[in-house]
Design an enzyme around this catalytic site. Structure first.
Site, PDB file in Angstrom:
ATOM      1  N   GLY A   1       1.602   8.721  10.167  1.00 39.22           N
ATOM      2  CA  GLY A   1       1.389   8.688   8.709  1.00 39.22           C
ATOM      3  C   GLY A   1       1.803   9.984   8.044  1.00 39.22           C
ATOM      4  O   GLY A   1       2.976  10.352   8.026  1.00 39.22           O
ATOM      5  N   GLY A  11      -2.872   5.269   5.695  1.00 32.85           N
ATOM      6  CA  GLY A  11      -3.434   5.379   4.344  1.00 32.85           C
ATOM      7  C   GLY A  11      -2.335   5.582   3.323  1.00 32.85           C
ATOM      8  O   GLY A  11      -1.264   6.112   3.607  1.00 32.85           O
ATOM      9  N   GLU A  48      -6.234  -4.755  10.170  1.00 29.82           N
ATOM     10  CA  GLU A  48      -5.694  -5.926   9.480  1.00 29.82           C
ATOM     11  C   GLU A  48      -6.588  -7.130   9.786  1.00 29.82           C
ATOM     12  O   GLU A  48      -7.353  -7.106  10.755  1.00 29.82           O
ATOM     13  CB  GLU A  48      -4.293  -6.261  10.019  1.00 29.82           C
ATOM     14  CG  GLU A  48      -3.340  -5.097  10.094  1.00 29.82           C
ATOM     15  CD  GLU A  48      -2.852  -4.652   8.736  1.00 29.82           C
ATOM     16  OE1 GLU A  48      -2.808  -5.480   7.821  1.00 29.82           O
ATOM     17  OE2 GLU A  48      -2.540  -3.457   8.596  1.00 29.82           O
ATOM     18  N   GLU A  79       9.985  10.039   8.694  1.00 23.86           N
ATOM     19  CA  GLU A  79       8.837  10.905   9.048  1.00 23.86           C
ATOM     20  C   GLU A  79       7.520  10.125   9.033  1.00 23.86           C
ATOM     21  O   GLU A  79       6.628  10.363   9.852  1.00 23.86           O
ATOM     22  CB  GLU A  79       8.769  12.076   8.052  1.00 23.86           C
ATOM     23  CG  GLU A  79       7.647  13.057   8.287  1.00 23.86           C
ATOM     24  CD  GLU A  79       7.759  13.804   9.601  1.00 23.86           C
ATOM     25  OE1 GLU A  79       8.697  14.581   9.773  1.00 23.86           O
ATOM     26  OE2 GLU A  79       6.884  13.608  10.475  1.00 23.86           O
ATOM     27  N   GLY A  90     -11.382  -1.889   5.820  1.00 23.62           N
ATOM     28  CA  GLY A  90      -9.970  -2.025   5.446  1.00 23.62           C
ATOM     29  C   GLY A  90      -9.029  -1.256   6.367  1.00 23.62           C
ATOM     30  O   GLY A  90      -7.849  -1.102   6.068  1.00 23.62           O
ATOM     31  N   THR A  95       0.834  -1.212   0.000  1.00 19.11           N
ATOM     32  CA  THR A  95       0.000   0.000   0.000  1.00 19.11           C
ATOM     33  C   THR A  95       0.865   1.258   0.000  1.00 19.11           C
ATOM     34  O   THR A  95       0.705   2.144  -0.842  1.00 19.11           O
ATOM     35  CB  THR A  95      -0.917  -0.005   1.247  1.00 19.11           C
ATOM     36  OG1 THR A  95      -1.635  -1.229   1.251  1.00 19.11           O
ATOM     37  CG2 THR A  95      -1.883   1.156   1.232  1.00 19.11           C
ATOM     38  N   VAL A  96       1.812   1.340   0.945  1.00 15.89           N
ATOM     39  CA  VAL A  96       2.602   2.566   1.058  1.00 15.89           C
ATOM     40  C   VAL A  96       3.590   2.677  -0.111  1.00 15.89           C
ATOM     41  O   VAL A  96       3.721   3.738  -0.733  1.00 15.89           O
ATOM     42  CB  VAL A  96       3.334   2.633   2.421  1.00 15.89           C
ATOM     43  CG1 VAL A  96       4.176   3.906   2.512  1.00 15.89           C
ATOM     44  CG2 VAL A  96       2.331   2.599   3.573  1.00 15.89           C
ATOM     45  N   VAL A 106       5.588   7.583  12.182  1.00 14.08           N
ATOM     46  CA  VAL A 106       4.636   7.981  13.238  1.00 14.08           C
ATOM     47  C   VAL A 106       3.644   8.976  12.638  1.00 14.08           C
ATOM     48  O   VAL A 106       4.039   9.949  11.995  1.00 14.08           O
ATOM     49  CB  VAL A 106       5.358   8.671  14.413  1.00 14.08           C
ATOM     50  CG1 VAL A 106       4.362   9.051  15.505  1.00 14.08           C
ATOM     51  CG2 VAL A 106       6.457   7.791  14.977  1.00 14.08           C
ATOM     52  N   LYS A 162       5.376   3.416  18.038  1.00 15.59           N
ATOM     53  CA  LYS A 162       5.384   4.845  17.677  1.00 15.59           C
ATOM     54  C   LYS A 162       5.795   5.708  18.863  1.00 15.59           C
ATOM     55  O   LYS A 162       6.546   6.681  18.693  1.00 15.59           O
ATOM     56  CB  LYS A 162       4.004   5.236  17.139  1.00 15.59           C
ATOM     57  CG  LYS A 162       3.689   4.567  15.802  1.00 15.59           C
ATOM     58  CD  LYS A 162       2.237   4.714  15.424  1.00 15.59           C
ATOM     59  CE  LYS A 162       1.931   4.060  14.080  1.00 15.59           C
ATOM     60  NZ  LYS A 162       0.491   3.932  13.821  1.00 15.59           N
TER      61      LYS A 162
END
Ligand code: HSE
Length: 411
Positions: A129, A298, A185, A124, A182, A10-11, A127, A200
């Site tokens: 997002g 996200g 998990e 960055e 979604g 995703t990322v 933590v 975090k």
């Protein structure tokens, strides 16, 4: 400069999307000669992907390519992410990551390795997002002695608690909703048990207090035991329950770090942080309180933070920008029950005798009520007290059964 991305989930795919979509603006605005995506490494096949000619399954293609100056590690987990990152940094390539597990466990080591090789290790996105928090602590707030850092660091649990608070939904139902949407998990253990938020808060504590804190030094309690009864009683106090990760300096100079459900009063900015949003409060001795709020997870919000780090690396080639913290010291982190706060308590088997004992040992308590309260249920909020002392006192009241003991925050 050429860029590689390791891990096309995703990322990672979000990073590729932002790098390609905003390429011209990024290059122009940052006065870069070039910032070109050269490789994407993943063990899976993506035959229909528009960037399919950039894919490789061989890490050595990236490691040995002199043109590659920055590598984005979005594979997650410790192994082989740690080995890959170490090898890349040893070759003087900068590494950017959203991998909080790796930074929380190995951040000090990897930052040192980056420094030795005149490279950068940036995180960055690890933590909050897309919320800017690492750079603000490191740069904008560097004139402050940080007293406390605390926040809603996990979107999944905040979504579940929001559903329980606003809609009276049970935890199981709210978790199912989070999975359908979604957010959570399939195996939501790391979110629900507070492990993700624990990683975090380690990173934030490292930055804020200058020494590496390991996840196993953080008292970690998830939301599993929070019930609608707690939600209702806390409403009567004018508060909401949130999962808070916090690190705070205590009077003897050590720090306490914990992740646990906490009562937040309704007028706090953290109380109005709903759904999957995150909020992080930094309390500095010159600044006072500042709150950083936004999308904590996200694809594109997280990619936004990753790509900003890539740009920073490209702008500081051959120069290490930060080495913000020192080695772990075992005694630097104190047991979390040394924190002094007010506490919400839900108890059973309270009779006239134990009530008199509570009154004698704790002094002024604020008794709470809820609709359909069962006759043997008793909930209250204490005055400020050190948690260890509170537990000792409650332990002296024989028959009382404590079901919940939750700190009330002062922010
Ligand atoms: N599972 C995490 C969350 C993702 O729910 O916040 C972002 O770290």
């Amino acid at each position: 400069m050429k860029v590689a991305v390791i891990g096309y989930g995703t990322v990672g795919s979000g990073v590729v999307e932002v790098l390609l979509r905003n390429h011209d603006t990024i290059v122009r605005r940052n006065s870069l000669d070039e910032l070109e995506l050269k490789y994407i490494l993943d063990i899976r096949d993506f035959p229909l992907d528009p960037n399919k000619e950039k894919f490789t399954k061989d890490f050595n293609d990236i490691l040995n390519d002199e043109e590659v100056g920055v590598v984005v590690e979005t594979m997650g987990g410790i192994h082989p992410a740690f080995e890959f990152t170490s090898q890349l940094l040893s070759k003087g390539k900068s590494v950017v990551t959203s991998n909080k597990e790796l930074v929380a466990q190995k951040g000090f080591e990897l930052l040192n390795l980056a420094k030795e090789n005149k490279a950068n290790y940036m995180f960055e996105a690890s933590v909050g997002g897309g919320i800017p928090i690492i750079r603000p602590i490191n740069n904008c707030l560097s004139a402050n002695e940080i007293i406390e850092i605390a926040g809603i660091l996990n979107g999944t649990t905040n979504y579940i608690l929001t559903k329980m608070i606003n809609d009276g939904m049970s935890m199981d139902e709210a978790l199912m909703r989070a999975q359908q949407k979604g957010y959570a998990e399939k195996d939501p253990t790391a979110d629900i048990e507070g492990i993700d938020a624990g990683r975090k808060i380690c990173i934030l504590a490292d930055l804020a207090f200058g020494k590496h804190v390991f996840p196993d030094q953080v008292y970690t309690q998830g939301i599993r035991d929070i019930t609608l009864e707690d939600v209702e009683f806390v409403k009567d106090f004018g508060g909401v329950i949130k999962l808070i990760g916090s690190a705070k300096r205590i009077p003897d100079g050590r720090i306490c770090a914990q992740v646990r459900p906490s009562v937040i009063l309704k007028n706090s900015q953290l109380a109005t942080t709903s759904g999957v949003f995150n909020a992080i409060l930094v309390r500095g001795n010159a600044l006072g309180d500042a709150v950083f709020y936004g999308r904590g997870a996200g694809k594109l919000p997280t990619a936004s933070a990753v790509v900003a780090d890539v740009i920073d690396c490209a702008r500081h080639q051959g120069k290490t920008k930060i080495l913000p913290w020192g080695e772990n010291e075992k005694d630097f982190v104190a047991p979390n029950d040394l924190i002094s706060a007010r506490f919400y308590v839900r108890a059973y088997n309270v009779n006239d005798g134990s009530l008199a004992e509570l009154d004698r040992l704790l002094g002024n308590i604020r008794v709470l009520e809820r609709k359909n309260q069962s006759p043997d249920e008793f909930a209250f909020v204490t005055e400020e007290i050190v948690e260890k002392d509170l537990r000792e006192k409650l332990g002296k009241i024989g028959s009382v059964e404590i079901k919940s003991l939750i700190p009330v925050t002062d922010y």
